[in-house]
Scaffold this motif. Structure first.
Motif, PDB file in Angstrom:
ATOM      1  N   TYR A  80     -37.082 -52.933   8.929  1.00  0.00           N
ATOM      2  CA  TYR A  80     -36.308 -53.738   9.873  1.00  0.00           C
ATOM      3  C   TYR A  80     -34.914 -54.062   9.354  1.00  0.00           C
ATOM      4  CZ  TYR A  80     -37.188 -58.173   7.371  1.00  0.00           C
ATOM      5  OH  TYR A  80     -37.232 -59.191   6.451  1.00  0.00           O
ATOM      6  N   LEU A  81     -34.698 -54.022   8.035  1.00  0.00           N
ATOM      7  CA  LEU A  81     -33.366 -54.310   7.487  1.00  0.00           C
ATOM      8  C   LEU A  81     -32.406 -53.135   7.625  1.00  0.00           C
ATOM      9  CD1 LEU A  81     -34.201 -56.372   4.278  1.00  0.00           C
ATOM     10  CD2 LEU A  81     -33.241 -57.199   6.434  1.00  0.00           C
ATOM     11  N   ASP A  82     -32.925 -51.944   7.939  1.00  0.00           N
ATOM     12  CA  ASP A  82     -32.067 -50.760   8.077  1.00  0.00           C
ATOM     13  C   ASP A  82     -31.066 -50.860   9.221  1.00  0.00           C
ATOM     14  OD1 ASP A  82     -33.298 -49.549   5.937  1.00  0.00           O
ATOM     15  OD2 ASP A  82     -34.580 -48.239   7.149  1.00  0.00           O
ATOM     16  N   ILE A  83     -31.299 -51.754  10.164  1.00  0.00           N
ATOM     17  CA  ILE A  83     -30.340 -51.858  11.280  1.00  0.00           C
ATOM     18  C   ILE A  83     -29.037 -52.519  10.850  1.00  0.00           C
ATOM     19  CG2 ILE A  83     -32.140 -51.833  13.041  1.00  0.00           C
ATOM     20  CD1 ILE A  83     -31.708 -54.824  13.418  1.00  0.00           C
ATOM     21  N   TRP A  84     -29.049 -53.179   9.696  1.00  0.00           N
ATOM     22  CA  TRP A  84     -27.843 -53.817   9.166  1.00  0.00           C
ATOM     23  C   TRP A  84     -27.396 -53.107   7.894  1.00  0.00           C
ATOM     24  CZ3 TRP A  84     -31.993 -57.497  10.209  1.00  0.00           C
ATOM     25  CH2 TRP A  84     -31.869 -58.083  11.471  1.00  0.00           C
ATOM     26  N   PRO A  85     -26.150 -53.274   7.507  1.00  0.00           N
ATOM     27  CA  PRO A  85     -25.646 -52.611   6.297  1.00  0.00           C
ATOM     28  C   PRO A  85     -26.403 -53.063   5.039  1.00  0.00           C
ATOM     29  CG  PRO A  85     -23.834 -53.522   7.584  1.00  0.00           C
ATOM     30  CD  PRO A  85     -25.101 -54.023   8.200  1.00  0.00           C
ATOM     31  N   ILE A  86     -26.578 -52.110   4.142  1.00  0.00           N
ATOM     32  CA  ILE A  86     -27.227 -52.379   2.858  1.00  0.00           C
ATOM     33  C   ILE A  86     -26.244 -51.983   1.756  1.00  0.00           C
ATOM     34  CG2 ILE A  86     -29.162 -51.819   1.334  1.00  0.00           C
ATOM     35  CD1 ILE A  86     -30.711 -51.086   3.983  1.00  0.00           C
ATOM     36  N   MET A  87     -25.894 -52.942   0.935  1.00  0.00           N
ATOM     37  CA  MET A  87     -24.954 -52.703  -0.155  1.00  0.00           C
ATOM     38  C   MET A  87     -25.712 -52.711  -1.480  1.00  0.00           C
ATOM     39  SD  MET A  87     -21.905 -55.239   1.139  1.00  0.00           S
ATOM     40  CE  MET A  87     -22.963 -56.675   1.111  1.00  0.00           C
ATOM     41  N   ASN A  88     -25.155 -52.010  -2.482  1.00  0.00           N
ATOM     42  CA  ASN A  88     -25.786 -52.034  -3.790  1.00  0.00           C
ATOM     43  C   ASN A  88     -24.811 -51.788  -4.943  1.00  0.00           C
ATOM     44  OD1 ASN A  88     -25.341 -49.320  -3.496  1.00  0.00           O
ATOM     45  ND2 ASN A  88     -27.481 -48.698  -3.624  1.00  0.00           N
ATOM     46  N   ARG A  89     -23.520 -51.788  -4.644  1.00  0.00           N
ATOM     47  CA  ARG A  89     -22.516 -51.548  -5.686  1.00  0.00           C
ATOM     48  C   ARG A  89     -21.348 -52.520  -5.513  1.00  0.00           C
ATOM     49  NH1 ARG A  89     -22.985 -45.862  -3.995  1.00  0.00           N
ATOM     50  NH2 ARG A  89     -20.802 -45.958  -3.417  1.00  0.00           N
ATOM     51  N   PRO A  90     -20.648 -52.812  -6.605  1.00  0.00           N
ATOM     52  CA  PRO A  90     -19.495 -53.729  -6.516  1.00  0.00           C
ATOM     53  C   PRO A  90     -18.446 -53.273  -5.497  1.00  0.00           C
ATOM     54  CG  PRO A  90     -20.105 -53.408  -8.802  1.00  0.00           C
ATOM     55  CD  PRO A  90     -20.936 -52.436  -7.994  1.00  0.00           C
ATOM     56  N   GLU A  91     -18.217 -51.973  -5.371  1.00  0.00           N
ATOM     57  CA  GLU A  91     -17.229 -51.516  -4.390  1.00  0.00           C
ATOM     58  C   GLU A  91     -17.681 -51.804  -2.957  1.00  0.00           C
ATOM     59  OE1 GLU A  91     -19.169 -47.759  -6.190  1.00  0.00           O
ATOM     60  OE2 GLU A  91     -18.413 -49.653  -6.937  1.00  0.00           O
ATOM     61  N   HIS A  92     -18.982 -51.918  -2.746  1.00  0.00           N
ATOM     62  CA  HIS A  92     -19.479 -52.314  -1.427  1.00  0.00           C
ATOM     63  C   HIS A  92     -19.088 -53.762  -1.134  1.00  0.00           C
ATOM     64  CE1 HIS A  92     -22.905 -49.101  -1.601  1.00  0.00           C
ATOM     65  NE2 HIS A  92     -21.721 -48.556  -1.415  1.00  0.00           N
ATOM     66  N   LEU A  93     -19.150 -54.607  -2.167  1.00  0.00           N
ATOM     67  CA  LEU A  93     -18.712 -56.002  -1.985  1.00  0.00           C
ATOM     68  C   LEU A  93     -17.230 -56.061  -1.643  1.00  0.00           C
ATOM     69  CD1 LEU A  93     -20.593 -58.008  -4.762  1.00  0.00           C
ATOM     70  CD2 LEU A  93     -20.959 -58.090  -2.295  1.00  0.00           C
ATOM     71  N   ALA A  94     -16.441 -55.179  -2.235  1.00  0.00           N
ATOM     72  CA  ALA A  94     -15.009 -55.127  -1.913  1.00  0.00           C
ATOM     73  C   ALA A  94     -14.807 -54.761  -0.447  1.00  0.00           C
ATOM     74  CB  ALA A  94     -14.290 -54.136  -2.826  1.00  0.00           C
ATOM     75  N   GLU A  95     -15.611 -53.840   0.064  1.00  0.00           N
ATOM     76  CA  GLU A  95     -15.541 -53.487   1.493  1.00  0.00           C
ATOM     77  C   GLU A  95     -15.972 -54.662   2.361  1.00  0.00           C
ATOM     78  OE1 GLU A  95     -14.244 -50.967   3.158  1.00  0.00           O
ATOM     79  OE2 GLU A  95     -13.574 -50.105   1.263  1.00  0.00           O
ATOM     80  N   PHE A  96     -16.987 -55.381   1.930  1.00  0.00           N
ATOM     81  CA  PHE A  96     -17.421 -56.571   2.651  1.00  0.00           C
ATOM     82  C   PHE A  96     -16.254 -57.560   2.759  1.00  0.00           C
ATOM     83  CE2 PHE A  96     -18.879 -60.919   2.820  1.00  0.00           C
ATOM     84  CZ  PHE A  96     -19.819 -60.893   3.834  1.00  0.00           C
ATOM     85  N   VAL A  97     -15.560 -57.790   1.648  1.00  0.00           N
ATOM     86  CA  VAL A  97     -14.419 -58.718   1.636  1.00  0.00           C
ATOM     87  C   VAL A  97     -13.347 -58.241   2.608  1.00  0.00           C
ATOM     88  CG1 VAL A  97     -12.502 -59.582   0.217  1.00  0.00           C
ATOM     89  CG2 VAL A  97     -14.843 -59.592  -0.695  1.00  0.00           C
ATOM     90  N   ARG A  98     -13.045 -56.957   2.589  1.00  0.00           N
ATOM     91  CA  ARG A  98     -12.011 -56.419   3.484  1.00  0.00           C
ATOM     92  C   ARG A  98     -12.392 -56.636   4.949  1.00  0.00           C
ATOM     93  NH1 ARG A  98     -11.217 -52.026   6.406  1.00  0.00           N
ATOM     94  NH2 ARG A  98     -13.120 -50.971   5.720  1.00  0.00           N
ATOM     95  N   LEU A  99     -13.627 -56.318   5.293  1.00  0.00           N
ATOM     96  CA  LEU A  99     -14.055 -56.480   6.686  1.00  0.00           C
ATOM     97  C   LEU A  99     -14.171 -57.952   7.073  1.00  0.00           C
ATOM     98  CD1 LEU A  99     -16.635 -53.597   6.974  1.00  0.00           C
ATOM     99  CD2 LEU A  99     -14.425 -53.762   8.118  1.00  0.00           C
ATOM    100  N   TYR A 100     -14.637 -58.773   6.157  1.00  0.00           N
ATOM    101  CA  TYR A 100     -14.710 -60.207   6.417  1.00  0.00           C
ATOM    102  C   TYR A 100     -13.328 -60.737   6.789  1.00  0.00           C
ATOM    103  CZ  TYR A 100     -15.294 -65.200   5.644  1.00  0.00           C
ATOM    104  OH  TYR A 100     -15.303 -66.564   5.813  1.00  0.00           O
ATOM    105  N   ASN A 101     -12.326 -60.325   6.043  1.00  0.00           N
ATOM    106  CA  ASN A 101     -10.961 -60.812   6.283  1.00  0.00           C
ATOM    107  C   ASN A 101     -10.341 -60.284   7.557  1.00  0.00           C
ATOM    108  OD1 ASN A 101     -10.719 -62.562   4.064  1.00  0.00           O
ATOM    109  ND2 ASN A 101     -10.343 -60.832   2.716  1.00  0.00           N
TER     110      ASN A 101
END
Length: 157
Positions: free
Chosen positions: A99-120
């Motif tokens: 059920y979690l596959d419908i949302w993004p799954i991150m596992n690396r620091p660069e994924h967190l950087a993308e999260f920050v970019r999209l959040y902003n």
């Protein structure tokens, strides 16, 4: 609006690292360790639901420890029902429930950087800053846009 960091107590150290990273990138976060009301409350469920309601995003920090949690799935469900932006961050090689596959799954620091970019660039965040910023700069208009864009940025379909 803040990011709700959902996690199991056994993963507190990892949750606090993610919290520190997001806060260093000027993203306000909610983490239960710092909630004095929650620590004193007899009705934890109401407090948690209220805190998720105050947030625009929920990041579930997932590990082998999470499989024994009742709270993390509950929090994801509350966030889903409230149409929040939802993603997971895997801190080990745990297999996540389908059920979690419908949302993004991150596992690396660069994924967190993308999260920050999209959040902003998220309209739900820019709305707090000003209506003109929201109209001019928001590339993320909905929770679906956020999920799609973060999945693409992290190499998921």
């Amino acid at each position: 609006m803040p990011v709700f960091l959902s996690h199991r107590k056994a993963d507190k150290a990892s949750a606090l690292k993610i919290y520190a990273y997001l806060e260093a990138n000027k993203i306000k976060c909610y983490i239960d360790e710092f909630d004095e009301v929650l620590q004193r409350s007899k009705n934890i469920t109401d407090v948690i639901m209220s805190r998720i309601g105050d947030c625009s995003h929920l990041m579930a920090i997932m590990s082998h420890n999470t499989s024994g949690s009742w709270w993390v799935p509950f929090e994801v469900g509350v966030a889903s029902e409230a149409d929040r932006r939802i993603c997971s961050y895997k801190i080990d090689g745990v297999s996540l429930p389908e059920y979690l596959d419908i949302w993004p799954i991150m596992n690396r620091p660069e994924h967190l950087a993308e999260f920050v970019r999209l959040y902003n660039n998220d309209s739900s965040v820019l709305l707090e800053k000003s209506e003109s910023l929201r109209a001019s700069y928001a590339s993320v208009k909905s929770s679906g846009d956020f999920h799609r864009m973060l999945k693409s940025a992290t190499g998921q379909r």
